[in-house]
Write an enzyme that holds these catalytic residues in place. Structure first.
Site, PDB file in Angstrom:
ATOM      1  N   SER A 108       0.831 -19.847  28.752  1.00 60.89           N
ATOM      2  CA  SER A 108       0.896 -20.672  29.943  1.00 60.89           C
ATOM      3  C   SER A 108       2.325 -21.028  30.318  1.00 60.89           C
ATOM      4  CB  SER A 108       0.101 -21.965  29.717  1.00 60.89           C
ATOM      5  OG  SER A 108       0.270 -22.859  30.795  1.00 60.89           O
ATOM      6  N   TYR A 130       1.560 -20.346  37.693  1.00 59.78           N
ATOM      7  CA  TYR A 130       0.923 -20.989  38.839  1.00 59.78           C
ATOM      8  C   TYR A 130       1.810 -20.757  40.055  1.00 59.78           C
ATOM      9  CZ  TYR A 130      -1.871 -23.516  35.386  1.00 59.78           C
ATOM     10  OH  TYR A 130      -2.721 -23.828  34.368  1.00 59.78           O
ATOM     11  N   THR A 156      -2.673 -17.740  37.946  1.00 60.44           N
ATOM     12  CA  THR A 156      -3.838 -18.615  37.927  1.00 60.44           C
ATOM     13  C   THR A 156      -3.954 -19.382  39.230  1.00 60.44           C
ATOM     14  OG1 THR A 156      -3.707 -18.859  35.525  1.00 60.44           O
ATOM     15  CG2 THR A 156      -4.946 -20.532  36.724  1.00 60.44           C
ATOM     16  N   LYS A 254      -6.346 -14.709  38.133  1.00 62.93           N
ATOM     17  CA  LYS A 254      -7.356 -15.507  37.441  1.00 62.93           C
ATOM     18  C   LYS A 254      -7.911 -16.577  38.379  1.00 62.93           C
ATOM     19  CE  LYS A 254      -7.887 -18.214  33.172  1.00 62.93           C
ATOM     20  NZ  LYS A 254      -8.293 -19.503  33.769  1.00 62.93           N
ATOM     21  N   HIS A 278     -11.777 -22.073  35.639  1.00 65.44           N
ATOM     22  CA  HIS A 278     -10.811 -22.843  34.844  1.00 65.44           C
ATOM     23  C   HIS A 278     -11.521 -23.691  33.787  1.00 65.44           C
ATOM     24  CE1 HIS A 278      -6.407 -23.476  34.936  1.00 65.44           C
ATOM     25  NE2 HIS A 278      -6.690 -24.527  34.207  1.00 65.44           N
TER      26      HIS A 278
END
Length: 413
Positions: A108, A130, A156, A254, A278
């Site tokens: 992440s 992100y 994501t 995602k 999520h």
């Protein structure tokens, strides 16, 4: 057992709950609002059955596969999760465990360990991003991931970070200062093994996110980066295409739950999509991912790789997802519970549990390879599937219009 071994993901969760302070464990199991989607991710797998065979099975079963260009010992990928405060070694321990078991790891942007350390621990690392900040900010993070040696990118989009949780959401401090540590002390002293693990390192849990740091600047806190995300306008499909054009390797999008958006993702040039909500932390009331998977896999599975995340706890769950069209699954809470229970060995333990479950399920249904699985291997109850974003004139919509509402059982995830 003396080495801390456990025999199910449920046992890993039990040990994690026993070991972690309530404010840490609560952050792991929380879902948006009432948690309907969180529970349905798990409950939907339980609605599916198998069609077993009793004779003629192969004495060897093939679990290996290839996902996003990476050869994998089993069709499971470590999903990126932020701020792994369940263990001092965090994402590095997870990466080492994944490498030891022959699978890839997602890291992440909000991780507590830098991408360079994680890639060193597992060369099959996918860096997650992100849509946060301006395009120049995005490019800097891409270049850092490329220099570090990340083999792919995960973007994501299935995150709204709802603060409304009916059972109460644990407070996460900006920084774990001495004052915050004292405030949290009552919940920590009752979990001495977690506290001792950090005491041995000589530092408090780190709530900064080094992969979001600008060159020469200190790493921001989780909520500092979150604030920047809040201030960033949501991406368009043109933004997705622009980002994809800046990364020449595998690119996973995602957060897809709709057929029409799966097709837009294909048009944007992605390598793969993950059918995801999520982990129940986006819009509460969204369907379980395994319900949305079949229609998406049918629509685009011959053009891009389709993965699934959400609710996977057993090897049998992996088999169900593959039978309904997934190339592989991504796991989140399951490995975090393993990490909390027993560090790197605990994550390896979880992966071994999934491997054993996949193997035994394949034997029970008479398949010799994960590549042989199809819908005939599972029992799908009427009204199970949810085909979102399908025009009413399309056959899939007609076939599934008999879906009926159901009351979700109040079960623990």
């Amino acid at each position: 057992m003396s080495n801390g071994w456990f025999e199910s993901v449920a046992e890993a969760q039990r040990r994690a709950r026993k070991r972690l302070p309530s404010f840490v464990y609560g952050a792991l199991v929380a879902g948006s609002e009432r948690g309907n989607t969180l529970r349905d991710n798990r409950a939907a797998f339980d609605e599916l059955g198998f069609a077993p065979r009793t004779a003629g099975q192969s004495d060897k079963r093939e679990l290996e596969t290839r996902v996003l260009g990476q050869r994998m010992s089993l069709p499971v990928i470590i999903s990126p999760t932020g701020v792994q405060a369940v263990h001092p070694d965090g994402e590095v321990a997870v990466a080492r465990a994944a490498a030891a078991r022959g699978v890839a790891v997602g890291l992440s942007s909000f991780a507590t360990k830098p991408v360079e350390e994680v890639v060193a621990a597992n060369p099959r690392t996918f860096f997650q991003m992100y849509w946060l900040g301006g395009r120049d900010d995005m490019l800097r993070r891409i270049e850092r991931a490329r220099r570090a040696g990340a083999v792919g990118l995960i973007v994501t989009l299935d995150w709204s970070f709802s603060h409304g949780r009916d059972w109460g959401s644990p407070r996460i401090p900006q920084r774990l200062t001495v004052a915050e540590a004292l405030r949290l002390a009552p919940g920590s002293v009752t979990r001495p093994r977690w506290l001792l693990a950090y005491a041995r390192t000589g530092r408090l849990p780190d709530l900064t996110v080094p992969n979001m740091a600008e060159a020469g600047a200190p790493a921001p806190t989780f909520f500092g980066a979150y604030g920047q995300w809040l201030a960033t306008p949501p991406p368009t499909w043109e933004d997705v295409r622009w980002l994809r054009e800046r990364w020449d390797g595998p690119f996973l999008l995602k957060g897809v739950l709709r057929v029409d958006e799966a097709k837009r993702a294909v048009d944007a040039g992605v390598s793969a999509i993950s059918v995801s909500n999520h982990g129940g932390n986006n819009v509460d009331g969204a369907p379980a991912t395994i319900r949305a998977l079949p229609s998406i896999a049918e629509a685009v599975g011959d053009q891009v790789e389709v993965l699934l995340d959400g609710g996977v706890r057993r090897g049998g769950d992996v088999v169900k997802a593959l039978a309904l069209g997934a190339r592989a699954v991504m796991i989140g809470r399951a490995y975090l519970w393993g990490l909390a229970a027993n560090g790197q060995a605990g994550v390896e333990n979880v992966l071994d549990i999934l491997r054993g479950g996949i193997d035994s399920t394949l034997r029970g249904i008479g398949r010799s390879s994960v590549h042989e699985l199809d819908r005939s291997d599972v029992v799908i109850p009427p009204g199970f599937e949810r085909a979102l974003g399908v025009a009413e004139t399309e056959p899939a919509a007609v076939a599934r219009e008999t879906a009926t509402p159901r009351i979700l059982a109040e079960v623990n995830d």
